[in-house]
Design a protein around this motif. Structure first.
Motif, PDB file in Angstrom:
ATOM      1  N   LEU A 112       0.706  -2.483 -12.878  1.00  0.00           N
ATOM      2  CA  LEU A 112      -0.088  -3.112 -11.550  1.00  0.00           C
ATOM      3  C   LEU A 112       0.646  -3.127 -10.489  1.00  0.00           C
ATOM      4  O   LEU A 112       0.369  -4.432  -9.585  1.00  0.00           O
ATOM      5  CB  LEU A 112      -1.033  -4.279 -12.012  1.00  0.00           C
ATOM      6  N   ASP A 113       1.275  -2.456 -10.243  1.00  0.00           N
ATOM      7  CA  ASP A 113       2.584  -2.643  -9.211  1.00  0.00           C
ATOM      8  C   ASP A 113       2.029  -2.225  -8.065  1.00  0.00           C
ATOM      9  O   ASP A 113       2.548  -1.304  -7.254  1.00  0.00           O
ATOM     10  CB  ASP A 113       3.923  -2.034  -9.576  1.00  0.00           C
ATOM     11  N   GLY A 114       1.001  -2.932  -7.197  1.00  0.00           N
ATOM     12  CA  GLY A 114       0.643  -2.665  -5.733  1.00  0.00           C
ATOM     13  C   GLY A 114      -0.775  -1.746  -5.874  1.00  0.00           C
ATOM     14  O   GLY A 114      -1.284  -1.205  -6.981  1.00  0.00           O
ATOM     15  N   GLU A 115      -1.003  -1.635  -4.564  1.00  0.00           N
ATOM     16  CA  GLU A 115      -2.327  -0.854  -4.242  1.00  0.00           C
ATOM     17  C   GLU A 115      -1.826   0.450  -4.046  1.00  0.00           C
ATOM     18  O   GLU A 115      -0.853   0.879  -3.258  1.00  0.00           O
ATOM     19  CB  GLU A 115      -3.167  -1.355  -3.146  1.00  0.00           C
ATOM     20  N   MET A 116      -2.549   1.597  -4.367  1.00  0.00           N
ATOM     21  CA  MET A 116      -2.209   3.053  -3.911  1.00  0.00           C
ATOM     22  C   MET A 116      -3.257   3.615  -3.018  1.00  0.00           C
ATOM     23  O   MET A 116      -4.442   3.395  -3.109  1.00  0.00           O
ATOM     24  CB  MET A 116      -2.196   3.857  -5.433  1.00  0.00           C
ATOM     25  N   ILE A 117      -2.697   4.296  -2.050  1.00  0.00           N
ATOM     26  CA  ILE A 117      -3.656   5.265  -1.130  1.00  0.00           C
ATOM     27  C   ILE A 117      -3.045   6.363  -1.091  1.00  0.00           C
ATOM     28  O   ILE A 117      -1.930   6.723  -0.493  1.00  0.00           O
ATOM     29  CB  ILE A 117      -3.949   4.170   0.199  1.00  0.00           C
ATOM     30  N   ALA A 118      -3.843   7.414  -1.024  1.00  0.00           N
ATOM     31  CA  ALA A 118      -3.592   8.839  -0.904  1.00  0.00           C
ATOM     32  C   ALA A 118      -4.246   9.505   0.527  1.00  0.00           C
ATOM     33  O   ALA A 118      -5.741   9.275   0.383  1.00  0.00           O
ATOM     34  CB  ALA A 118      -3.744   9.856  -2.030  1.00  0.00           C
ATOM     35  N   ILE A 119      -3.545   9.824   1.399  1.00  0.00           N
ATOM     36  CA  ILE A 119      -4.231  10.378   2.451  1.00  0.00           C
ATOM     37  C   ILE A 119      -3.483  11.458   3.177  1.00  0.00           C
ATOM     38  O   ILE A 119      -2.149  11.478   3.048  1.00  0.00           O
ATOM     39  CB  ILE A 119      -4.243   8.971   3.582  1.00  0.00           C
ATOM     40  N   ASP A 120      -4.066  12.594   3.448  1.00  0.00           N
ATOM     41  CA  ASP A 120      -3.477  13.830   4.030  1.00  0.00           C
ATOM     42  C   ASP A 120      -2.641  14.325   3.021  1.00  0.00           C
ATOM     43  O   ASP A 120      -1.521  14.979   3.573  1.00  0.00           O
ATOM     44  CB  ASP A 120      -2.827  13.466   5.388  1.00  0.00           C
ATOM     45  N   GLY A 121      -2.712  14.199   1.564  1.00  0.00           N
ATOM     46  CA  GLY A 121      -1.753  14.761   0.744  1.00  0.00           C
ATOM     47  C   GLY A 121      -0.487  13.812   0.672  1.00  0.00           C
ATOM     48  O   GLY A 121       0.272  14.064  -0.430  1.00  0.00           O
ATOM     49  N   ASP A 122      -0.400  12.872   1.450  1.00  0.00           N
ATOM     50  CA  ASP A 122       0.678  11.907   1.108  1.00  0.00           C
ATOM     51  C   ASP A 122       0.315  10.603   0.268  1.00  0.00           C
ATOM     52  O   ASP A 122      -0.922  10.136   0.616  1.00  0.00           O
ATOM     53  CB  ASP A 122       1.352  11.252   2.524  1.00  0.00           C
ATOM     54  N   VAL A 123       1.069  10.182  -0.756  1.00  0.00           N
ATOM     55  CA  VAL A 123       0.702   8.996  -1.490  1.00  0.00           C
ATOM     56  C   VAL A 123       1.663   7.870  -1.020  1.00  0.00           C
ATOM     57  O   VAL A 123       2.857   8.000  -0.924  1.00  0.00           O
ATOM     58  CB  VAL A 123       0.882   9.188  -2.908  1.00  0.00           C
ATOM     59  N   TYR A 124       1.126   6.566  -1.005  1.00  0.00           N
ATOM     60  CA  TYR A 124       1.810   5.511  -0.537  1.00  0.00           C
ATOM     61  C   TYR A 124       1.445   4.174  -1.433  1.00  0.00           C
ATOM     62  O   TYR A 124       0.242   4.168  -2.060  1.00  0.00           O
ATOM     63  CB  TYR A 124       1.095   4.696   0.856  1.00  0.00           C
ATOM     64  N   GLN A 125       2.499   3.490  -1.864  1.00  0.00           N
ATOM     65  CA  GLN A 125       2.348   2.291  -2.688  1.00  0.00           C
ATOM     66  C   GLN A 125       2.616   1.018  -1.754  1.00  0.00           C
ATOM     67  O   GLN A 125       3.448   0.738  -1.138  1.00  0.00           O
ATOM     68  CB  GLN A 125       3.590   2.363  -3.549  1.00  0.00           C
ATOM     69  N   ILE A 126       1.601   0.164  -1.692  1.00  0.00           N
ATOM     70  CA  ILE A 126       1.719  -1.050  -0.931  1.00  0.00           C
ATOM     71  C   ILE A 126       1.830  -2.114  -1.755  1.00  0.00           C
ATOM     72  O   ILE A 126       0.906  -2.532  -2.706  1.00  0.00           O
ATOM     73  CB  ILE A 126      -0.033  -1.494  -0.135  1.00  0.00           C
TER      74      ILE A 126
END
Length: 272
Positions: free
Chosen positions: A80-94
């Motif tokens: 549960l290590d943060g929120e994930m967002i995938a946009i324009d093919g890139d994935v970010y971990q907040i």
């Protein structure tokens, strides 16, 4: 006609038959399928929201595998290590500090949903709206409440409030307990992108019915799970999605968890 000519004629007819068959299949499948045979009109999901609520925070699918199913989506990370967002093919971990980090393909997720984002409707909004007002407006545009909608909202936000969750250690607590101590972040007069989904009521227990949004700033440095916002102006893109694929974790935690209880009340606490 000699033997060689007969063979040549048969080969030509066979090639023509295969080509015509391919054309028929492609037309029958519709525009959702790319030239490589990928169904771009599909929401792919790993695990269920009820399993996440019960504390199943370890999955068995990597982000390299997730990217094979889409370039756009939301979710979380093992532990549960943060929120994930995938946009324009890139994935970010907040993570719990509110900062957006780029994601290594070898990292894993216990819960995520992705699709290939193709714009079906493009709307410009040149007036201020609260999150509730925008959501009500978008619902009024839906031709059906029985399909899936992916949203991308690029705009200027007078106010944006998000949250993330800190990484958990085993034995994992239930998500409703984690959410009681979640760090929150506030942005004022900021530009960025809200992405997420609207899902029908019948998806209850599998995913979040209604809206589920994550946010990332325009410079891709911060964000989180959306709690509330006030919008000044925006460009809203909508992708109507008709197919759904669920892949379940192959691990002991998921296999042994009790998913029989109704968890709607817990979900509402966690989401808001």
């Amino acid at each position: 006609m000699n033997k060689n000519n007969c063979v040549l004629t048969v080969l030509i007819l066979l090639i023509m038959s295969i080509g015509m068959s391919g054309c028929v299949d492609e037309q029958a499948d519709g525009d959702a399928f790319s030239a490589t045979g990928i169904n771009r009109d599909l929401l792919f999901q790993t695990s269920t929201i009820d399993a996440l609520l019960e504390g199943v925070y370890d999955g068995d699918i990597t982000f390299e595998e997730m990217k094979e199913h889409g370039d756009f989506g939301i979710g979380t990370f093992n532990g549960l290590d943060g929120e994930m967002i995938a946009i324009d093919g890139d994935v970010y971990q907040i993570r719990a500090d509110g900062i957006a980090y780029t994601v290594n393909d070898s990292m894993m997720t216990p819960f995520a949903a992705v699709t290939y984002f193709d714009v079906d409707e493009d709307i410009v909004i040149n007036e201020s709206m609260s999150q509730q007002q925008l959501e009500e407006y978008l619902v009024s545009l839906m031709p059906s409440k029985n399909i899936i909608y992916a949203f991308r909202i690029d705009g200027t936000f007078d106010h944006m409030k998000t949250r993330s969750v800190p990484k958990q250690n085993k034995p994992y607590p239930r998500l409703v307990e984690v959410a009681k101590n979640q760090p929150t972040f506030e942005f004022n007069d900021t530009e960025g992108t809200v992405i997420g989904f609207w899902l029908p009521e019948y998806i209850d227990g599998i995913n979040v019915p209604g809206y589920h949004f994550h946010f990332i700033t325009e410079d891709r440095t911060a964000g989180g799970h959306v709690l509330e916002f006030d919008l000044r102006n925006a460009n809203v893109q909508i992708d109507q999605t008709y197919d759904f694929m669920l892949e379940l974790p192959r691990n002991d935690d998921f296999s042994s968890v009790d998913l029989t209880d109704n968890k709607q009340d817990e979900l509402k606490q966690v989401e808001k």
